[in-house]
Each structure stands twice: as structure tokens, then as C-alpha cells.
Design an enzyme around this catalytic site. Sequence first.
Site, PDB file in Angstrom:
ATOM      1  N   ASP A 116      11.782 -19.596   9.587  1.00 34.91           N
ATOM      2  CA  ASP A 116      13.181 -19.241   9.798  1.00 34.91           C
ATOM      3  C   ASP A 116      13.478 -19.290  11.291  1.00 34.91           C
ATOM      4  OD1 ASP A 116      15.648 -17.881  10.088  1.00 34.91           O
ATOM      5  OD2 ASP A 116      15.266 -16.678   8.301  1.00 34.91           O
ATOM      6  N   ASN A 152      19.928 -28.407  14.387  1.00 37.86           N
ATOM      7  CA  ASN A 152      20.642 -28.865  13.202  1.00 37.86           C
ATOM      8  C   ASN A 152      20.691 -27.812  12.097  1.00 37.86           C
ATOM      9  OD1 ASN A 152      21.625 -31.028  11.211  1.00 37.86           O
ATOM     10  ND2 ASN A 152      19.633 -30.479  10.305  1.00 37.86           N
ATOM     11  N   TYR A 198      31.691 -19.527   9.144  1.00 40.93           N
ATOM     12  CA  TYR A 198      30.972 -20.716   9.608  1.00 40.93           C
ATOM     13  C   TYR A 198      31.668 -21.317  10.827  1.00 40.93           C
ATOM     14  CZ  TYR A 198      28.812 -25.379   9.365  1.00 40.93           C
ATOM     15  OH  TYR A 198      28.138 -26.534   9.652  1.00 40.93           O
ATOM     16  N   GLY A 199      32.975 -21.460  10.756  1.00 39.74           N
ATOM     17  CA  GLY A 199      33.708 -22.100  11.846  1.00 39.74           C
ATOM     18  C   GLY A 199      33.605 -21.338  13.145  1.00 39.74           C
ATOM     19  N   LYS A 248      30.244 -21.894  14.756  1.00 39.51           N
ATOM     20  CA  LYS A 248      30.151 -23.205  15.395  1.00 39.51           C
ATOM     21  C   LYS A 248      31.043 -23.298  16.633  1.00 39.51           C
ATOM     22  CE  LYS A 248      27.181 -25.208  12.645  1.00 39.51           C
ATOM     23  NZ  LYS A 248      25.871 -25.715  13.131  1.00 39.51           N
TER      24      LYS A 248
END
Length: 237
Positions: free
Chosen positions: A61, A87, A154-155, A158
Site C-alpha cells: 500500500d 499512478n 477524487y477531484g 487530484k
Amino acid sequence: MTSKTTQVAVITGASQGLGRALAQELASRGWSLVLDARQEAALAEAVRQLPGGPHPAIAGDVTDPAHRRELVEVAAELGGATALVNNASTLGASPLPRLAQLDTETYLRILEVNLVAPVALTAALLPQLRAGDGVVLNLTSDASVEPYETWGGYGSSKAGLDHATRVLAAEEPELRVYAVDPGDMRTQLHQDAFPGEDISDRPEPTVAVPGLLRLLDGSLPSGRYRAVELAPVGAPA
């Protein structure tokens, strides 16, 4: 990029999707790879398909400091990383909840995987990357700049990675540091974002690989790029 005969890349999330597709292409070009993923069996199968080597596969992890140390140590044994591809990512939950319904623990997990771990792994590999005039590729998303409903967790993770990339580029001008939006792809992560829906109209992850190779092999300045805009004319989709 360096005078070494063999390039060494550390790629996280390499057992499937874009990470696996990029690993396949780099291995075919003679790179040595240090590959990470959470699922040991899937990672081992991905490595078996790779030409050349050595390609050490280390299951774990990325949020675990001991696992990150192992990636760094193995890269050093191969001569030092000249590229890092952050990634590995998580959506946190499927189906995606609205931001107001996003569980706090789930949100923390998203931030740990998508933002904190890439920054921490980059920091740990900096001595090797500096020695090799290296490259950092942080895989981001259009969700980091567009306000898509239910993509808030998530956004925002990022978006944080986008900004961390810009800061690292300013602090490490001798490196090339990139945030890359790979575009929509037919991956498990994308399927999890749309459970039960047909995503077969999305392209395979290989469509983003030419753009990533241009960053790894070229001399474009540090910054944020879209993979589709980097692909050479005529590159396969």
C-alpha cells in the site's frame, strides 16, 4: 535524460490499467522497472508479461511508509530511479457519493492515496532523481479542474496533486515535474465510477501511453499536460 545505460522507473499502481500499459512499453524499450500494486497476484502476473528486466515487483500500500521505503531501496539497488510515475489512485467509494455525503474516513483515505502518498514517495526518491536528472509524472484528472457532481472527493485530491506538482517544479528546477491528465479510459477505476454502466466506448489505456512517453523521453518544461495533446500525430488509439 541521464548518462546511464539503463533507465530505472518506479511505477505505482502497475498491475492494471495505465500503469500496466506504460510498464509494458517502457520494458520493451529496455527500462528496468520497480513496480507497485496492492494485489500481489495481479502484480506478479503483470510482471510475467514484461520483456527484459530486472523488474522487481513489490506488493503493498503506497500509504504505508515501510512499503515506500522498500520501493526506494530497491530502486537504489538497480542504480537509482531516473523516473517516478505516481499512478496509484483510489475513488474511495463506488458508487460515488455527493460531497456532502462523503464519509470522513473515506475522504481521508482518498487524500492519503491520491495526494499524500505521491508527495511522500517523491520526497523519498528525490536524492536518486536529482542524481539522474530525473522526471516525476503525477497522474491527475480532468476532475481536478472541472466540477463534476459526485467527483468531489477524487477531484479535490487530484487538484491538490496538481498544485503540489507545481510547487515541486518550482522547488526542484533541475528536475522535470509533470501533472498529466490521461483522459477517460477503459479501466477498472473508471468502471467503478460508473457501476453497472457500459464504458466500452472509452479507449484502452494504451491511448495515453504515447503522451507519457513524450514527457519521459523529451525536454518539455515542467507543468500540467493532457496526454491526448502530447501524442504524436498518427499514434495508435
